[in-house]
Design a protein around this motif. Structure first.
Motif, mmCIF file in Angstrom:
data_model
loop_
_atom_site.group_PDB
_atom_site.id
_atom_site.type_symbol
_atom_site.label_atom_id
_atom_site.label_comp_id
_atom_site.label_asym_id
_atom_site.label_seq_id
_atom_site.Cartn_x
_atom_site.Cartn_y
_atom_site.Cartn_z
ATOM 1 N N GLU A 1 -9.902 -1.279 20.774
ATOM 2 C CA GLU A 1 -10.065 -0.574 19.535
ATOM 3 C C GLU A 1 -12.176 -0.825 19.850
ATOM 4 O OE1 GLU A 1 -9.384 0.241 16.054
ATOM 5 O OE2 GLU A 1 -11.660 0.752 15.867
ATOM 6 N N VAL B 1 0.696 -1.108 -0.141
ATOM 7 C CA VAL B 1 -0.205 -0.098 0.481
ATOM 8 C C VAL B 1 0.752 1.076 0.013
ATOM 9 C CG1 VAL B 1 -2.194 -1.419 1.187
ATOM 10 C CG2 VAL B 1 -0.291 -0.024 2.685
ATOM 11 N N ASP C 1 -2.964 9.574 12.012
ATOM 12 C CA ASP C 1 -3.193 10.173 11.515
ATOM 13 C C ASP C 1 -3.929 11.174 12.362
ATOM 14 O OD1 ASP C 1 -3.447 8.749 9.121
ATOM 15 O OD2 ASP C 1 -5.276 8.921 8.098
ATOM 16 N N VAL D 1 -12.544 4.031 23.833
ATOM 17 C CA VAL D 1 -12.470 5.111 24.952
ATOM 18 C C VAL D 1 -13.082 6.849 24.707
ATOM 19 C CG1 VAL D 1 -10.636 6.133 25.600
ATOM 20 C CG2 VAL D 1 -10.266 3.423 24.637
ATOM 21 N N ARG E 1 -6.522 -5.100 -2.668
ATOM 22 C CA ARG E 1 -5.297 -4.432 -2.599
ATOM 23 C C ARG E 1 -4.727 -4.910 -1.698
ATOM 24 N NH1 ARG E 1 -3.891 1.309 -1.902
ATOM 25 N NH2 ARG E 1 -5.919 1.598 -0.870
#
Ligand code: FAD
Ligand code: SF4
Length: 471
Positions: A175, A88, A443, A218, A192
């Motif tokens: 998560e 990627v 990010d 969270v 991909r």
């Protein structure tokens, strides 16, 4: 000198009938031939272009020696997930752009002559997956009693978990979703990035003792302050999961998807197998995708596959307000999309969505654009041309124009300082947030928005956490 060696790929006519991986990588001989094209430069510029500084020259040399184990270990020194990044990474904008053999001096991406560093990395990453049982990674005997919490299981969270676990730190990953991997799971389609590759890396972390807790948000399931009581340090890898809107009339009409929702339905909820799976997806006869990045390419290529799967003639068009050169998507994805039959219309800006009597989109009103001088992103800025208005037919629209910070945790934790766009502010040296012992990366701290750059910031944070625990 010999030209670049191509990888094996599924034929376009075969590949659009499934979500099977399209790019099949190098055979051993292909990898040998490509590795031998590397000039082994005295001052290898390619390394400067790698966000985590892999010793590219060294691992390519080790390939030429058929010493794949050494090549694997050389990459793993800097990059935890070579089989993922080899698939990627936008290498043509990074290491390959700096390669001495790159002939594109006036374009933002490398020419085909640059060494296919990413395909070689993938070859070695896949070799590692096949042979890892025979490899012994050093996992330190734990000298740490403290536990570290990681919020988010995208590449940033997984990378930070791996770095800490390798040093013997007990790590628990929280998560929000029911599956692990972040965008690698719900965004990037399996054609991909096949899921067994991602599962291998996650299982490897589990084998190192990393604990994963899913369905745990969270900031909602428990506040961050509760985690602060139980853990000596916390890493936030929350990602940029909030989609951007165009802000034009008609955007809330039926059958207008945000790309994240469209891709999540397909990738996470297997909507393309409805009714075998519970989540449906509305696909149309004329699908228009708005945007020019990887998300737009993934949405368009998925759309074609779903159209075909539902017995429709594939008809998906990407509209983008700049030209192909300025598209930020990986060049390989653009090429694959074209080969598969995705149509492209450049220099087009939508200004309104027009609906039918039932409230579903039926047309897009758009303007033609021309390019002006470069803007802050370095790309030439598009300007709509007055009087150039026209209409595009569309019964499904997918908006893929960018993503912003995920604010679920930060809006519940006002003590964490944010910048104007909602990204978490960190000390760039340590990745520590305004809350002591709480670090962030990926990010959610802004930056390039790539898997490898998310990993680079996570690595930096993991080093700061190790320094903290060693005190
Ligand atoms: P993410 O991958 O977004 O992961 C964040 C995780 O945190 C998510 O799983 C989320 O559920 C979880 N989370 C958030 N808040 C909480 C909370 N409060 N509690 C618990 N969990 C929480 N980059 C490339 O380099 N190459 C590509 O080809 C490429 N293609 C892309 C295609 C698409 C469709 C998209 C959307 C992005 C693509 N990118 C690509 C960008 C890349 O995927 C991201 O830059 C990268 O995933 C960022 O990693 P991250 O760990 O910061 O965040
Ligand atoms: Fe090889 Fe290109 Fe790096 Fe030189 S710059 S060492 S040719 S990959």
């Amino acid at each position: 000198m010999k030209g670049p060696v191509k990888i094996k790929e599924l034929l376009p006519s075969e590949r659009i009938r499934s979500f099977e991986e399209v790019a099949l990588g190098y055979s051993e001989e292909g990898a040998q031939e490509e590795a031998k094209r590397c000039l082994q430069c005295k001052e290898p510029k390619c390394i400067q272009g790698c966000p985590v500084g892999i010793d590219i020259k060294k691992f390519i040399f080790e390939i030429t020696q058929r010493d794949y184990k050494s090549a694997y270990l050389t990459i793993r020194e800097k990059n935890n997930f070579p089989a993922i990044c080899g698939r990627v990474c936008p290498a043509e904008y990074q290491c390959r752009k700096f390669c001495i053999l790159n002939r594109n001096k006036d374009k933002p991406f490398a020419s085909p002559e640059a060494i296919n560093i990413h395909f070689l990395e993938r070859f070695i990453g896949d070799w590692g997956i096949k042979n890892y049982q025979n490899l012994t990674f050093k996992i330190q005997n734990s000298k740490f009693k403290e536990k570290v919490a990681i919020v988010g299981s995208g590449p940033a969270g997984l990378c930070c978990a791996g770095e800490l676990a390798r040093q013997g730190v007990k790590v628990v990953v929280f998560e929000a979703l029911h599956q692990l991997g972040g965008v690698l799971r719900y965004g990037i389609p399996p054609f991909r990035l096949p899921r067994p590759i991602l599962d291998f890396e996650i299982n490897y972390l589990k084998s190192m003792g990393v604990e994963f807790i899913t369905n745990f948000i969270v900031g909602k399931t428990k506040p961050l302050s509760e985690l602060e009581k139980d853990f000596s340090a916390i890493f936030l890898g929350l990602g940029a999961g909030t989609p951007s809107f165009l802000g034009i009339k008609g955007e809330n009409l039926g059958n207008i998807y945000l790309a994240n929702e469209f891709l999540t339905r397909i990738n996470l909820m297997s909507a393309f197998k409805f009714p075998q799976f519970h989540t449906p997806i509305n696909i149309g006869e004329k699908v228009v995708v708005i945007g020019g990045g990887n998300t737009a390419m993934d949405a368009a290529r998925s759309s074609l596959r779903v159209q075909l799967g539902q017995g429709l003639k594939p008809d998906t068009t990407v509209i983008y307000r700049r030209t192909e050169v300025e598209m930020p998507a990986r060049r390989l994805e653009i090429e694959h999309a074209k080969e598969e039959g995705v149509n492209f219309e450049f220099l087009v800006q939508p200004v309104e969505f027009i609906g039918d009597e039932r409230g579903f989109v039926k047309k897009i009103r758009a303007l033609k654009c021309k390019l002006g001088k470069p803007d802050s992103s370095g790309r030439r800025k598009p300007f709509p041309i007055e009087g150039s208005e026209f209409e595009i037919e569309a019964d499904v629209v997918i908006i893929a124009i960018g993503l912003k910070a995920n604010r679920v945790l930060t809006s519940a934790t006002p003590q964490i300082q944010l910048d104007k766009s909602g990204d978490i502010l960190v000390n760039p040296e340590t990745m520590e947030t305004s809350l002591k012992k709480v670090y962030a990366g990926g990010d959610i701290v802004g930056g390039e928005g790539t898997v490898i750059s998310a990993m680079a910031t996570a690595k930096k944070a993991s080093q700061s956490i190790l320094n903290l625990l060693s005190l």
